[in-house]
Design an enzyme around this catalytic site. Structure first.
Site, short mmCIF file in Angstrom:
data_model
loop_
_atom_site.label_atom_id
_atom_site.label_comp_id
_atom_site.label_asym_id
_atom_site.label_seq_id
_atom_site.Cartn_x
_atom_site.Cartn_y
_atom_site.Cartn_z
N CYS A 86 -43.46 8.65 6.83
CA CYS A 86 -42.21 8.49 7.57
C CYS A 86 -41.71 7.05 7.46
O CYS A 86 -41.33 6.61 6.39
CB CYS A 86 -42.40 8.95 9.01
SG CYS A 86 -40.84 9.27 9.88
N HIS A 181 -44.71 14.44 8.46
CA HIS A 181 -45.93 13.98 9.14
C HIS A 181 -47.11 14.91 8.82
O HIS A 181 -47.27 15.96 9.46
CB HIS A 181 -45.70 13.93 10.65
CG HIS A 181 -44.81 12.82 11.09
ND1 HIS A 181 -45.28 11.56 11.39
CD2 HIS A 181 -43.46 12.76 11.24
CE1 HIS A 181 -44.27 10.77 11.72
NE2 HIS A 181 -43.16 11.47 11.63
N GLU A 183 -50.13 14.46 9.59
CA GLU A 183 -51.18 14.37 10.60
C GLU A 183 -51.04 15.39 11.72
O GLU A 183 -51.99 15.63 12.47
CB GLU A 183 -51.22 12.96 11.19
CG GLU A 183 -50.04 12.58 12.07
CD GLU A 183 -48.85 12.03 11.31
OE1 GLU A 183 -48.00 11.37 11.93
OE2 GLU A 183 -48.75 12.28 10.09
#
Length: 525
Positions: A86, A181, A183
């Site tokens: 990002c 993202h 994660e």
């Protein structure tokens, strides 16, 4: 020669994203040690850390604005792979000669990205393959800016209709960036993407496992403490319980635990702690029965913050009095965990970490002239739990719901009295017991009962009862920063309510809290 489980390590630079700690947890789950540092980490510290790869995390800033955060040049001089996520992708692009601009159409939430370029990072990883053979990924986006021009030697890796450069790659240098993202669990293949970067591209070995962490922590404690004695405040919570088990395995009878029974514990908790550690494990535990002292100090006080301070101050007084009876104590053990270290580092300091004192022991290390032992300071909460299992602690103890430091003192609204605590203990026990019977205990993140100092009319048999009101609270959450109230079955709530009212004479009404966080907090005080 002992295995160095920190040898293969990843550096994560924090630009202010709410997901940064989640990145670190995902890296650890892959089996690789990592540390999280502010984006302006000192160049020399970066070189000394010697990572095998660097992850540039997200953040709320705009790269094209003046004074926005930048990645230290030392990162690009290391000669190791770099992965920008990002904002991390955007600052990488800008610093390496690309361009970033505001996007007319912001992307927040679920999205599908098309994998349009070959790369070591994403090859063979997909959620969909369309009729034309184009790979697609289901991801989570959260950005208002986008890369509009690639840096030299990069090619487009992924795209969406509103973000043509949603991923970029320079395989030769091992530099990658994605606008989404990986994660978060919403990105279905996120774990595989991070694993590909860390294990395959950075070449890390998965050395960070519970068994190896336990071996390393035991060796470090023995090296630090030697033959000296260690004191630990044992609360029965997860962190202090794991510290007790670890230290006992490392140094045996050199460890003495003080368990302060403040009269604000859950039903039978004191007996359970003593049975587990003193009787079953053979740990030296001193039980200080201080219920009367705590309740006397709390008498007449209804302000939540003042109650917390009274409980904390009284704990220190009792702990100090017990520890003064012991000879030759040189170390104080604390259950500091890695999020405490991160929070105490200070905003964007780039300096050495300052460890937060445990809320219970406060300034005791300085007052008692003791050195600190903090064997969990590198671990996240989920790692602490896995370590506890590795050390032989029961699953139900390790995965017990969180319990506040002040105990029932902040679950009794207003003034704390023994009568209220005794009623609340029994009601809470019934709630938890029924959750376990219905197989709901581990489906919710936290559940408890709150005592409300108001009375309500009830009918028992032919008689009228004017008694207290309690509220049931159960929430579901991943990080405890936000939480939703748990949608427990009505039949379960009916069973709990019926048992509490019928079995506890002092209660006439049971309510269920349907507030989420925000705007409400999880605890009532």
């Amino acid at each position: 020669m002992a295995l160095d489980i920190h040898a293969h390590r990843i550096l994560i630079l924090d630009f202010g994203s709410q997901y940064t700690q989640l990145i670190a947890r995902r890296v650890r789950e892959i089996g690789v040690y990592c540390e999280l540092h502010p984006f302006d980490m000192d160049d020399e510290a970066i070189r000394e850390f010697a990572p095998k790869g660097v992850i540039l995390a997200g953040g709320p800033e705009s790269v094209h604005e003046a004074n926005s955060p930048r990645c230290p040049q030392a990162v690009f001089d290391l000669g190791v792979p770099v992965f920008g996520i990002c904002y991390g992708m955007q600052t990488m692009a800008e610093q390496l000669g690309g361009k970033v601009a505001g996007s007319e159409l912001r992307e927040f939430g679920y999205a599908r990205v098309d994998v349009v370029g070959k790369s070591r990072l994403l090859d063979g990883i997909e959620d969909h393959i369309d009729a034309d053979g184009l790979f697609g990924l289901d991801v989570w986006m959260s950005h208002g800016d986008k890369v509009t021009k690639l840096p030299e030697d990069f090619h487009i890796l992924a795209s969406t209709p509103s973000c043509p450069i949603a991923g970029m790659a320079d395989d030769a240098r091992g530099y990658y960036g994605v606008q989404f993202h990986p994660e978060v669990t919403h990105t279905k293949q996120g774990g595989r993407i991070l694993s590909r970067f860390i294990l395959d591209i950075c070449g890390c070995e998965a050395l960070w496992t519970p068994s190896k962490i336990a071996e390393d922590a035991i060796a470090q404690v023995r090296a630090q403490v030697g033959t000296d004695s260690v004191l630990l405040g044992l609360s029965g919570g997860v962190d202090s319980s794991v510290v007790a088990a670890l230290l006992h395995k490392a140094i045996g009878d050199q460890l003495t635990c003080v368990f302060v029974d403040n009269g604000l514990l859950r039903l039978h908790e004191g007996e359970q702690v003593m049975a587990m550690f003193a009787e079953n494990m053979g740990v030296k535990v001193i039980r200080a029965n201080a219920e009367e002292q705590f309740l006397n100090n709390l008498e007449g006080e209804s302000d939540p913050e003042k109650k917390r301070k009274i409980i904390g101050r009284t704990f220190i007084d009792v702990f100090d009095a017990e520890s003064c009876k012991l000879d030759n104590i040189k170390y104080l053990a604390q259950g500091t965990i890695y999020p405490d270290v991160i929070e105490s580092a200070g905003a964007k300091s780039g300096k050495a970490h300052v460890i937060k004192s445990h809320h219970n022991v406060g300034g005791l290390p300085e007052e008692m002239n003791l050195k600190l032992v903090e064997p969990l300071r590198e671990l996240f909460k989920d790692e602490v739990r896995r370590l506890g299992l590795e050390l032989g602690l029961p699953y139900d103890m390790v995965y017990r719901h969180p319990f506040p430091g002040p105990g029932l003192g902040v679950r009794i609204l207003g003034e704390v009295k023994k009568e209220y605590a005794d009623i609340l203990r029994r009601a809470d026990h019934i709630f938890i017991e029924e959750l376990r019977k219905a197989d709901w205990y581990h489906k919710v993140s936290q559940a408890f009962v709150v005592f409300q100092p108001v009375k309500s009319v009830g009918v028992v048999g032919d008689g009228r009862r004017y008694a207290w009101v309690v509220a049931l609270r159960a929430v579901e959450t991943i990080d405890f920063m936000t939480a939703r109230w748990a949608h427990l079955p009505y039949e379960l709530l009916e069973t709990v309510s019926g048992r509490i009212i019928n079995e506890i004479e002092g209660i006439s009404r049971v309510t269920y809290d349907v507030s989420s966080k925000p705007p409400a907090t999880i605890e009532w005080e």
